[in-house]
Design a protein around this motif. Sequence first.
Motif, PDB file in Angstrom:
ATOM      1  N   ALA A  12       0.824  -1.203   0.000  1.00  0.00           N
ATOM      2  CA  ALA A  12       0.000   0.000   0.000  1.00  0.00           C
ATOM      3  C   ALA A  12       0.859   1.255   0.000  1.00  0.00           C
ATOM      4  CB  ALA A  12      -0.916  -0.009   1.224  1.00  0.00           C
ATOM      5  N   PHE A  13       1.970   1.244   0.707  1.00  0.00           N
ATOM      6  CA  PHE A  13       2.881   2.387   0.729  1.00  0.00           C
ATOM      7  C   PHE A  13       3.457   2.643  -0.657  1.00  0.00           C
ATOM      8  CE2 PHE A  13       7.317   3.909   1.420  1.00  0.00           C
ATOM      9  CZ  PHE A  13       6.999   5.169   1.889  1.00  0.00           C
ATOM     10  N   ALA A  14       3.797   1.582  -1.363  1.00  0.00           N
ATOM     11  CA  ALA A  14       4.327   1.744  -2.717  1.00  0.00           C
ATOM     12  C   ALA A  14       3.280   2.335  -3.651  1.00  0.00           C
ATOM     13  CB  ALA A  14       4.814   0.394  -3.247  1.00  0.00           C
ATOM     14  N   PHE A  15       2.043   1.855  -3.582  1.00  0.00           N
ATOM     15  CA  PHE A  15       0.989   2.379  -4.443  1.00  0.00           C
ATOM     16  C   PHE A  15       0.598   3.806  -4.070  1.00  0.00           C
ATOM     17  CE2 PHE A  15      -0.083  -2.124  -5.496  1.00  0.00           C
ATOM     18  CZ  PHE A  15      -0.029  -1.995  -6.877  1.00  0.00           C
ATOM     19  N   ALA A  16       0.762   4.181  -2.811  1.00  0.00           N
ATOM     20  CA  ALA A  16       0.320   5.494  -2.360  1.00  0.00           C
ATOM     21  C   ALA A  16       1.354   6.585  -2.618  1.00  0.00           C
ATOM     22  CB  ALA A  16      -0.012   5.450  -0.868  1.00  0.00           C
ATOM     23  N   ASP A  44       5.398   6.671  -7.965  1.00  0.00           N
ATOM     24  CA  ASP A  44       4.876   6.622  -9.333  1.00  0.00           C
ATOM     25  C   ASP A  44       5.760   5.688 -10.150  1.00  0.00           C
ATOM     26  OD1 ASP A  44       2.798   8.464  -8.882  1.00  0.00           O
ATOM     27  OD2 ASP A  44       4.184  10.157  -9.147  1.00  0.00           O
ATOM     28  N   PHE A  45       5.134   4.683 -10.724  1.00  0.00           N
ATOM     29  CA  PHE A  45       5.878   3.744 -11.549  1.00  0.00           C
ATOM     30  C   PHE A  45       4.977   3.292 -12.693  1.00  0.00           C
ATOM     31  CE2 PHE A  45       4.159   1.729  -7.767  1.00  0.00           C
ATOM     32  CZ  PHE A  45       3.366   0.719  -8.277  1.00  0.00           C
ATOM     33  N   ARG A  46       5.570   2.639 -13.648  1.00  0.00           N
ATOM     34  CA  ARG A  46       4.855   2.255 -14.855  1.00  0.00           C
ATOM     35  C   ARG A  46       3.769   1.228 -14.533  1.00  0.00           C
ATOM     36  NH1 ARG A  46       7.938   0.369 -20.458  1.00  0.00           N
ATOM     37  NH2 ARG A  46       6.187   0.833 -21.882  1.00  0.00           N
ATOM     38  N   PHE A  47       2.614   1.419 -15.160  1.00  0.00           N
ATOM     39  CA  PHE A  47       1.453   0.521 -15.002  1.00  0.00           C
ATOM     40  C   PHE A  47       0.972   0.461 -13.550  1.00  0.00           C
ATOM     41  CE2 PHE A  47       3.946  -1.515 -18.529  1.00  0.00           C
ATOM     42  CZ  PHE A  47       3.129  -1.055 -19.564  1.00  0.00           C
ATOM     43  N   LYS A  48       1.147   1.541 -12.825  1.00  0.00           N
ATOM     44  CA  LYS A  48       0.742   1.568 -11.423  1.00  0.00           C
ATOM     45  C   LYS A  48      -0.766   1.335 -11.268  1.00  0.00           C
ATOM     46  CE  LYS A  48       0.280   4.887  -7.612  1.00  0.00           C
ATOM     47  NZ  LYS A  48       0.682   6.247  -7.130  1.00  0.00           N
ATOM     48  N   ASN A  49      -1.556   2.097 -12.000  1.00  0.00           N
ATOM     49  CA  ASN A  49      -3.012   1.967 -11.892  1.00  0.00           C
ATOM     50  C   ASN A  49      -3.510   0.636 -12.425  1.00  0.00           C
ATOM     51  OD1 ASN A  49      -3.228   4.547 -10.755  1.00  0.00           O
ATOM     52  ND2 ASN A  49      -3.374   5.527 -12.770  1.00  0.00           N
ATOM     53  N   VAL A  50      -2.846   0.130 -13.454  1.00  0.00           N
ATOM     54  CA  VAL A  50      -3.250  -1.160 -14.015  1.00  0.00           C
ATOM     55  C   VAL A  50      -3.008  -2.279 -13.001  1.00  0.00           C
ATOM     56  CG1 VAL A  50      -2.804  -2.836 -15.848  1.00  0.00           C
ATOM     57  CG2 VAL A  50      -2.840  -0.389 -16.375  1.00  0.00           C
ATOM     58  N   LEU A  51      -1.856  -2.246 -12.374  1.00  0.00           N
ATOM     59  CA  LEU A  51      -1.542  -3.279 -11.379  1.00  0.00           C
ATOM     60  C   LEU A  51      -2.484  -3.203 -10.177  1.00  0.00           C
ATOM     61  CD1 LEU A  51       2.371  -3.126 -11.418  1.00  0.00           C
ATOM     62  CD2 LEU A  51       0.907  -4.889 -12.409  1.00  0.00           C
ATOM     63  N   THR A  54      12.921   4.564   6.576  1.00  0.00           N
ATOM     64  CA  THR A  54      12.787   5.307   7.825  1.00  0.00           C
ATOM     65  C   THR A  54      11.496   6.115   7.838  1.00  0.00           C
ATOM     66  OG1 THR A  54      15.199   5.464   8.025  1.00  0.00           O
ATOM     67  CG2 THR A  54      13.884   6.998   9.340  1.00  0.00           C
ATOM     68  N   ARG A  55      11.152   6.749   6.715  1.00  0.00           N
ATOM     69  CA  ARG A  55       9.894   7.505   6.644  1.00  0.00           C
ATOM     70  C   ARG A  55       8.702   6.570   6.799  1.00  0.00           C
ATOM     71  NH1 ARG A  55      12.534   9.797   2.187  1.00  0.00           N
ATOM     72  NH2 ARG A  55      11.026   8.917   0.731  1.00  0.00           N
ATOM     73  N   PHE A  56       8.814   5.397   6.238  1.00  0.00           N
ATOM     74  CA  PHE A  56       7.723   4.425   6.350  1.00  0.00           C
ATOM     75  C   PHE A  56       7.515   4.000   7.797  1.00  0.00           C
ATOM     76  CE2 PHE A  56       6.584  -0.145   6.444  1.00  0.00           C
ATOM     77  CZ  PHE A  56       5.307  -0.053   5.915  1.00  0.00           C
TER      78      PHE A  56
END
Length: 297
Positions: A114-118, A121-128, A203-205
């Motif tokens: 969830a942290f990665a999706f939130a 920004d990476f390729r095909f983010k919304n598709v995945l 660390t931020r996570f």
Amino acid sequence: MTTLTQSEPSRSTSAPGEHGPNRRQIKPLTVLRFFLVLVGACVMVLPFLMMVSTSLEPNTATLPTPPHIFPLNFTTENYSEALGSSNFGLYFLNSLYVAVLTTFFVVLISSLTAFAFARFDFRFKNVLFGLLLAGLMIPGIVLIVPQFVLAKTLGMTDSLNGLVFFYTAGQIAFTTFLLRGFFERVPKELDEAMTVDGTTVFTRFIRLYLPLARPALATAAVFAFLGAWDEFVWALTVISDADKRTLPLGIAAFQGEHGSAWGLVFAGSTLAVIPVIIVYVAGQKHLISGITAGAVK
């Protein structure tokens, strides 16, 4: 000569029967809502009370008629017999092992995903993310056969770790969807400030996102634990070894063995509900805020 006159005491201009400005009137809609909530609570609680009452009475071949919520002949023999027979304690420990590990891995993996999706920004983010959510639309019973083939291929039948693997995989999609919404509400200014200070992403996570998403994490943990603790169909499909049975399987076998001993069956069911109540009560505050609010402190 000036005549001094006393002013008469002020009289209340409110008509008899009128309420004062600070007194609240009970609205009929509020009464109706309270009544509906009370009826719903009774519908949910009364069967549980009758189960506990029957478990505290001597075994009978039939259920008590009419049902009652207080035991007529109090005894704890059913609980002693349930704990000392049919490997009930082993089934309890098996379920606890599976539920605790499933909760840990679901929260760990889903929070990172969830942290990665939130925040990235990476390729095909919304598709995945759409494909991840699409898995929620497939009924679990449809996946029984392919999951069984996969479990047999991987050697995960008759294995508690195999149950943990599939329980975790089955709950990641929903938990990721839940946690992503919380992580997206974390102010970006806080993230940027920590970045300027030279902190790493991990660390931020740990120091920023996880503390602020505590209600969502507690909600996810409760759902994961209950899902693993109560699951029956998949465990029945892949577990054939009696020593690897979880508590739902043990109670089903226990009921078949003692089909007419309702006090004994209900004693086992009551013991199975206790961890669920403890987990819910422990996470109730965060569970309610996690479901209804979704805000950041």
